[in-house]
Scaffold this active site. Sequence first.
Site, PDB file in Angstrom:
ATOM      1  N   GLY A   5      52.159  40.716  52.342  1.00 31.80           N
ATOM      2  CA  GLY A   5      51.966  42.298  51.916  1.00 31.80           C
ATOM      3  C   GLY A   5      52.640  42.875  51.355  1.00 31.80           C
ATOM      4  O   GLY A   5      52.002  44.071  50.484  1.00 31.80           O
ATOM      5  N   ASN A   6      53.598  42.306  50.334  1.00 32.32           N
ATOM      6  CA  ASN A   6      54.749  43.221  49.802  1.00 32.32           C
ATOM      7  C   ASN A   6      54.278  42.414  48.135  1.00 32.32           C
ATOM      8  O   ASN A   6      54.687  43.757  47.398  1.00 32.32           O
ATOM      9  CB  ASN A   6      56.599  42.663  50.134  1.00 32.32           C
ATOM     10  N   SER A   7      53.593  41.947  48.441  1.00 29.69           N
ATOM     11  CA  SER A   7      53.218  40.443  46.926  1.00 29.69           C
ATOM     12  C   SER A   7      52.846  42.221  46.204  1.00 29.69           C
ATOM     13  O   SER A   7      51.057  43.079  46.350  1.00 29.69           O
ATOM     14  CB  SER A   7      51.945  40.039  47.054  1.00 29.69           C
ATOM     15  N   HIS A  65      47.518  38.182  42.385  1.00 27.55           N
ATOM     16  CA  HIS A  65      46.429  37.645  43.348  1.00 27.55           C
ATOM     17  C   HIS A  65      46.145  37.859  44.941  1.00 27.55           C
ATOM     18  O   HIS A  65      45.373  37.882  46.147  1.00 27.55           O
ATOM     19  CB  HIS A  65      47.684  36.183  43.967  1.00 27.55           C
ATOM     20  N   GLY A  81      52.222  22.938  22.343  1.00 22.07           N
ATOM     21  CA  GLY A  81      51.446  22.025  23.482  1.00 22.07           C
ATOM     22  C   GLY A  81      52.430  20.806  22.514  1.00 22.07           C
ATOM     23  O   GLY A  81      52.724  19.698  22.759  1.00 22.07           O
ATOM     24  N   ASP A  97      51.370  36.033  37.047  1.00 24.37           N
ATOM     25  CA  ASP A  97      51.097  36.946  38.253  1.00 24.37           C
ATOM     26  C   ASP A  97      50.799  38.339  38.214  1.00 24.37           C
ATOM     27  O   ASP A  97      51.138  38.821  38.866  1.00 24.37           O
ATOM     28  CB  ASP A  97      51.152  36.273  39.177  1.00 24.37           C
TER      29      ASP A  97
END
Length: 406
Positions: free
Chosen positions: A236-238, A119, A294, A159
């Site tokens: 901002g740490n991401s 992200h 599924g 992510d």
Amino acid sequence: MRQHPAPLAVVAIVAAVIGGISVLVVGKAAGWLTTGTKKTVIVQTPGVAEPVATSKSAVPARVKPLVGNSFDPSRIYSLRAPGVVTIYAISGNGGQPAQEAQGSGFVVSAKGYILTNSHVITNAGEGDGKISAADKLYVEFQDRDRVSATVVGWDIYDDVGLIKVDPAAHRLEPVPLGNSAQVRVGQPVAAIGSPFGNVNSLSVGVVSATERSIDSLTSQYSLVDAIQTDAPINHGNSGGPLFDARGRVIGINAQIRSDSGSAEGVGFAVPINSARRSMTQLIASRRVSYAYVGIETEDLIPTIAKRLGLTVSHGAVVTQVKPNTPGAEAGLQAGSDSREVLGLPFVSGGDVIVGIAGRPIRSAEDVVRVVTEELSPRQSVPVTFIRAGRKHRVTVMLAERPASSG
């Protein structure tokens, strides 16, 4: 990136995506959104393992862990901060003004590879449209020198994002990768990143929990092995590293869960073992694939099993089998009797999965963990389950996970 209207909700899940001019972007599970010039998300060791090289092309750094068992944040910072970077992602939208997002990352190879969150470098989680990378990427090092970077690829399910810089453009100091499977609750950790644009900031805490199941900010699937920490994680740490006491990366800081949408909440990191898996595939083929059955399941616990007269006390009860999926083709059956047991909704009557590929299954999260982390699409695996008090086994030919869980 865009801001979105502030949500009215009790719990915020915001990825610590961008520092600088930060704005809250809300976790999709809670239905939150935000708007603005910069994308920010707040959703808010025992055993020594040498760094593991996952492929010759990836070449994760063979950096030795720090000597000794004491936790020395100052030493961790002085030795590892040069390998932590601030990432600036700039995206244009036709004739619209360019939007800048800021996050963190860390160098993992002398070849120029840098790990971060998906992200941070894409528009993942901002809407239901096609995911695209930022138009321009810049990496800033501890000495404030800045170089351009390119996107290698991303994994929206865990992510994880991977970018690359020219190794000749700046001196690279890769950080060693640890083993997140050895992480234990209570061990001290240190996070380095660029909260609110304050580059190369250090925060410390402990591991609060492991194997947490959290809603993904970037897909409709859950991340079942997140590391929970009380080390402050801000906008901002991401994408920044979470270090153990030996200075090895055990996770990528990704989310904070907060009552107010600010940083006093509970932080979560993507385990480095999952990120390593993603990185290996991205370097090899620029895409990541996950196995898929599924089905949907729910936990079976001993008290419920006893009340319903089941012959096993732990497992994953099948609550839905999606048509035209491996689970349906193998003949797995879902329950249809919805009831409330011990104050919890429970669907009984479905197959109780107790084993997949020889691995014991004691919960619904175990199903996700084994299928996504240990198995591959087009692999045939045995699935053991209990139906009407009898044990059965079928072979399931796994498919590739679709983008949507629906």
